[in-house]
Design a protein around this motif. Structure first.
Motif, PDB file in Angstrom:
ATOM      1  N   GLU A  57     -10.805  -6.782 -14.405  1.00 34.48           N
ATOM      2  CA  GLU A  57     -11.309  -8.102 -14.054  1.00 34.48           C
ATOM      3  C   GLU A  57     -12.345  -8.062 -12.939  1.00 34.48           C
ATOM      4  O   GLU A  57     -12.988  -9.071 -12.660  1.00 34.48           O
ATOM      5  CB  GLU A  57     -10.155  -9.020 -13.666  1.00 34.48           C
ATOM      6  N   GLN A  58     -12.533  -6.914 -12.319  1.00 35.18           N
ATOM      7  CA  GLN A  58     -13.575  -6.755 -11.310  1.00 35.18           C
ATOM      8  C   GLN A  58     -13.896  -5.276 -11.158  1.00 35.18           C
ATOM      9  O   GLN A  58     -13.142  -4.422 -11.582  1.00 35.18           O
ATOM     10  CB  GLN A  58     -13.150  -7.345  -9.963  1.00 35.18           C
ATOM     11  N   THR A  59     -15.057  -4.987 -10.565  1.00 39.33           N
ATOM     12  CA  THR A  59     -15.431  -3.598 -10.289  1.00 39.33           C
ATOM     13  C   THR A  59     -14.673  -3.137  -9.048  1.00 39.33           C
ATOM     14  O   THR A  59     -14.665  -3.829  -8.032  1.00 39.33           O
ATOM     15  CB  THR A  59     -16.946  -3.482 -10.052  1.00 39.33           C
ATOM     16  N   VAL A  60     -14.024  -1.983  -9.153  1.00 48.76           N
ATOM     17  CA  VAL A  60     -13.291  -1.418  -8.026  1.00 48.76           C
ATOM     18  C   VAL A  60     -13.706   0.037  -7.855  1.00 48.76           C
ATOM     19  O   VAL A  60     -13.728   0.807  -8.812  1.00 48.76           O
ATOM     20  CB  VAL A  60     -11.760  -1.495  -8.228  1.00 48.76           C
ATOM     21  N   VAL A  61     -14.049   0.396  -6.621  1.00 45.42           N
ATOM     22  CA  VAL A  61     -14.401   1.774  -6.276  1.00 45.42           C
ATOM     23  C   VAL A  61     -13.268   2.324  -5.425  1.00 45.42           C
ATOM     24  O   VAL A  61     -12.978   1.794  -4.349  1.00 45.42           O
ATOM     25  CB  VAL A  61     -15.727   1.832  -5.488  1.00 45.42           C
ATOM     26  N   ASN A  62     -12.611   3.356  -5.920  1.00 38.84           N
ATOM     27  CA  ASN A  62     -11.569   4.024  -5.137  1.00 38.84           C
ATOM     28  C   ASN A  62     -12.136   5.353  -4.663  1.00 38.84           C
ATOM     29  O   ASN A  62     -12.124   6.336  -5.386  1.00 38.84           O
ATOM     30  CB  ASN A  62     -10.304   4.254  -5.957  1.00 38.84           C
ATOM     31  N   SER A  63     -12.660   5.369  -3.439  1.00 42.18           N
ATOM     32  CA  SER A  63     -13.214   6.613  -2.889  1.00 42.18           C
ATOM     33  C   SER A  63     -12.140   7.420  -2.179  1.00 42.18           C
ATOM     34  O   SER A  63     -12.405   8.509  -1.681  1.00 42.18           O
ATOM     35  CB  SER A  63     -14.368   6.299  -1.935  1.00 42.18           C
ATOM     36  N   GLY A  64     -10.906   6.907  -2.162  1.00 49.01           N
ATOM     37  CA  GLY A  64      -9.800   7.599  -1.511  1.00 49.01           C
ATOM     38  C   GLY A  64      -8.973   8.416  -2.494  1.00 49.01           C
ATOM     39  O   GLY A  64      -9.446   8.824  -3.552  1.00 49.01           O
ATOM     40  N   ALA A  65      -7.728   8.603  -2.141  1.00 42.52           N
ATOM     41  CA  ALA A  65      -6.789   9.402  -2.939  1.00 42.52           C
ATOM     42  C   ALA A  65      -6.255   8.586  -4.112  1.00 42.52           C
ATOM     43  O   ALA A  65      -6.427   7.363  -4.173  1.00 42.52           O
ATOM     44  CB  ALA A  65      -5.629   9.856  -2.059  1.00 42.52           C
ATOM     45  N   ASP A  66      -5.568   9.263  -5.022  1.00 41.65           N
ATOM     46  CA  ASP A  66      -4.893   8.572  -6.119  1.00 41.65           C
ATOM     47  C   ASP A  66      -3.998   7.484  -5.544  1.00 41.65           C
ATOM     48  O   ASP A  66      -3.217   7.734  -4.615  1.00 41.65           O
ATOM     49  CB  ASP A  66      -4.029   9.541  -6.926  1.00 41.65           C
ATOM     50  N   GLY A  67      -4.132   6.261  -6.072  1.00 49.58           N
ATOM     51  CA  GLY A  67      -3.284   5.159  -5.651  1.00 49.58           C
ATOM     52  C   GLY A  67      -3.722   4.441  -4.393  1.00 49.58           C
ATOM     53  O   GLY A  67      -3.091   3.472  -3.986  1.00 49.58           O
ATOM     54  N   ALA A  68      -4.806   4.890  -3.766  1.00 46.05           N
ATOM     55  CA  ALA A  68      -5.270   4.225  -2.542  1.00 46.05           C
ATOM     56  C   ALA A  68      -5.740   2.797  -2.827  1.00 46.05           C
ATOM     57  O   ALA A  68      -5.710   1.946  -1.948  1.00 46.05           O
ATOM     58  CB  ALA A  68      -6.392   5.021  -1.881  1.00 46.05           C
ATOM     59  N   LYS A  69      -6.174   2.552  -4.053  1.00 41.54           N
ATOM     60  CA  LYS A  69      -6.574   1.207  -4.473  1.00 41.54           C
ATOM     61  C   LYS A  69      -5.943   0.913  -5.825  1.00 41.54           C
ATOM     62  O   LYS A  69      -5.556   1.821  -6.563  1.00 41.54           O
ATOM     63  CB  LYS A  69      -8.090   1.086  -4.583  1.00 41.54           C
ATOM     64  N   THR A  70      -5.873  -0.382  -6.137  1.00 37.31           N
ATOM     65  CA  THR A  70      -5.416  -0.821  -7.451  1.00 37.31           C
ATOM     66  C   THR A  70      -6.568  -1.546  -8.132  1.00 37.31           C
ATOM     67  O   THR A  70      -7.535  -1.945  -7.481  1.00 37.31           O
ATOM     68  CB  THR A  70      -4.206  -1.767  -7.349  1.00 37.31           C
ATOM     69  N   VAL A  71      -6.455  -1.708  -9.434  1.00 35.61           N
ATOM     70  CA  VAL A  71      -7.484  -2.414 -10.194  1.00 35.61           C
ATOM     71  C   VAL A  71      -6.823  -3.583 -10.928  1.00 35.61           C
ATOM     72  O   VAL A  71      -5.801  -3.401 -11.588  1.00 35.61           O
ATOM     73  CB  VAL A  71      -8.220  -1.470 -11.173  1.00 35.61           C
ATOM     74  N   PRO A  72      -7.372  -4.810 -10.794  1.00 35.88           N
ATOM     75  CA  PRO A  72      -6.805  -5.947 -11.521  1.00 35.88           C
ATOM     76  C   PRO A  72      -7.168  -5.866 -13.004  1.00 35.88           C
ATOM     77  O   PRO A  72      -8.337  -5.807 -13.366  1.00 35.88           O
ATOM     78  CB  PRO A  72      -7.440  -7.162 -10.853  1.00 35.88           C
ATOM     79  N   VAL A  73      -6.141  -5.833 -13.834  1.00 34.87           N
ATOM     80  CA  VAL A  73      -6.311  -5.623 -15.268  1.00 34.87           C
ATOM     81  C   VAL A  73      -5.676  -6.786 -16.024  1.00 34.87           C
ATOM     82  O   VAL A  73      -4.603  -7.262 -15.660  1.00 34.87           O
ATOM     83  CB  VAL A  73      -5.655  -4.292 -15.690  1.00 34.87           C
ATOM     84  N   LYS A  74      -6.352  -7.213 -17.078  1.00 37.48           N
ATOM     85  CA  LYS A  74      -5.829  -8.287 -17.935  1.00 37.48           C
ATOM     86  C   LYS A  74      -5.651  -7.760 -19.346  1.00 37.48           C
ATOM     87  O   LYS A  74      -6.574  -7.160 -19.913  1.00 37.48           O
ATOM     88  CB  LYS A  74      -6.812  -9.462 -17.946  1.00 37.48           C
ATOM     89  N   ARG A  75      -4.476  -7.986 -19.912  1.00 36.10           N
ATOM     90  CA  ARG A  75      -4.237  -7.685 -21.328  1.00 36.10           C
ATOM     91  C   ARG A  75      -4.792  -8.852 -22.124  1.00 36.10           C
ATOM     92  O   ARG A  75      -4.490 -10.007 -21.822  1.00 36.10           O
ATOM     93  CB  ARG A  75      -2.753  -7.532 -21.614  1.00 36.10           C
ATOM     94  N   THR A  76      -5.607  -8.538 -23.114  1.00 32.39           N
ATOM     95  CA  THR A  76      -6.280  -9.604 -23.850  1.00 32.39           C
ATOM     96  C   THR A  76      -6.794  -9.055 -25.174  1.00 32.39           C
ATOM     97  O   THR A  76      -6.581  -7.900 -25.496  1.00 32.39           O
ATOM     98  CB  THR A  76      -7.456 -10.151 -22.995  1.00 32.39           C
ATOM     99  N   THR A  77      -7.468  -9.911 -25.922  1.00 26.48           N
ATOM    100  CA  THR A  77      -8.231  -9.455 -27.079  1.00 26.48           C
ATOM    101  C   THR A  77      -9.672  -9.368 -26.609  1.00 26.48           C
ATOM    102  O   THR A  77     -10.266 -10.372 -26.219  1.00 26.48           O
ATOM    103  CB  THR A  77      -8.067 -10.416 -28.262  1.00 26.48           C
TER     104      THR A  77
END
Length: 133
Positions: A57-77
């Motif tokens: 649902e938005q652009t997310v840049v995780n320049s850190g370690a695994d799991g340092a950020k989350t990404v908002p995701v929508k299940r849809t068609t």
């Protein structure tokens, strides 16, 4: 845990949105097909054992370690591009289609090199509507 002996609060989620942890050193663009790979979210790509979880649902840049950020995701068609060399057709409606990249799907697993994107719901001249599980 024992059976209930009194009323309790109902805790629920609608199930259409989630915020999975992202892989480190990864960018996921808004509108990208998002998949889980070994417990972290990445942009869709050709590969085995990937699990499609929805669209970012938005652009997310995780320049850190695994799991340092989350990404908002929508299940849809979601409307995705159709892979020209392995195109999904109207005869594939109701069948699985397969991930090529974060915006493209194909008719086949590419000789067992691609993971399932979801179910084909509709095919148009400029793309394929895919229901993400």
């Amino acid at each position: 845990m024992t059976a209930m002996s009194q009323a309790r609060s109902i805790i629920e989620t609608e199930g259409h949105r989630s915020n999975p942890p992202m892989k480190g050193a990864t960018t996921i663009f808004q509108g990208a097909l998002v998949v889980m790979d070994a417990g972290v979210a990445i942009p869709g790509k050709t590969g085995l054992n990937l699990i499609a979880v929805g669209v970012s649902e938005q652009t997310v840049v995780n320049s850190g370690a695994d799991g340092a950020k989350t990404v908002p995701v929508k299940r849809t068609t979601l409307k995705l591009f159709n892979h020209g060399a392995d195109a999904v057709t109207a005869a594939d409606i109701g069948k699985d289609c397969y991930i090529v990249d974060d915006q493209t799907v194909a008719k086949t697993s590419g000789t067992n090199t691609r993971s399932v994107a979801g179910k084909v719901m509709s095919v148009e001249a400029d793309g394929v509507f895919v229901r993400i599980p």
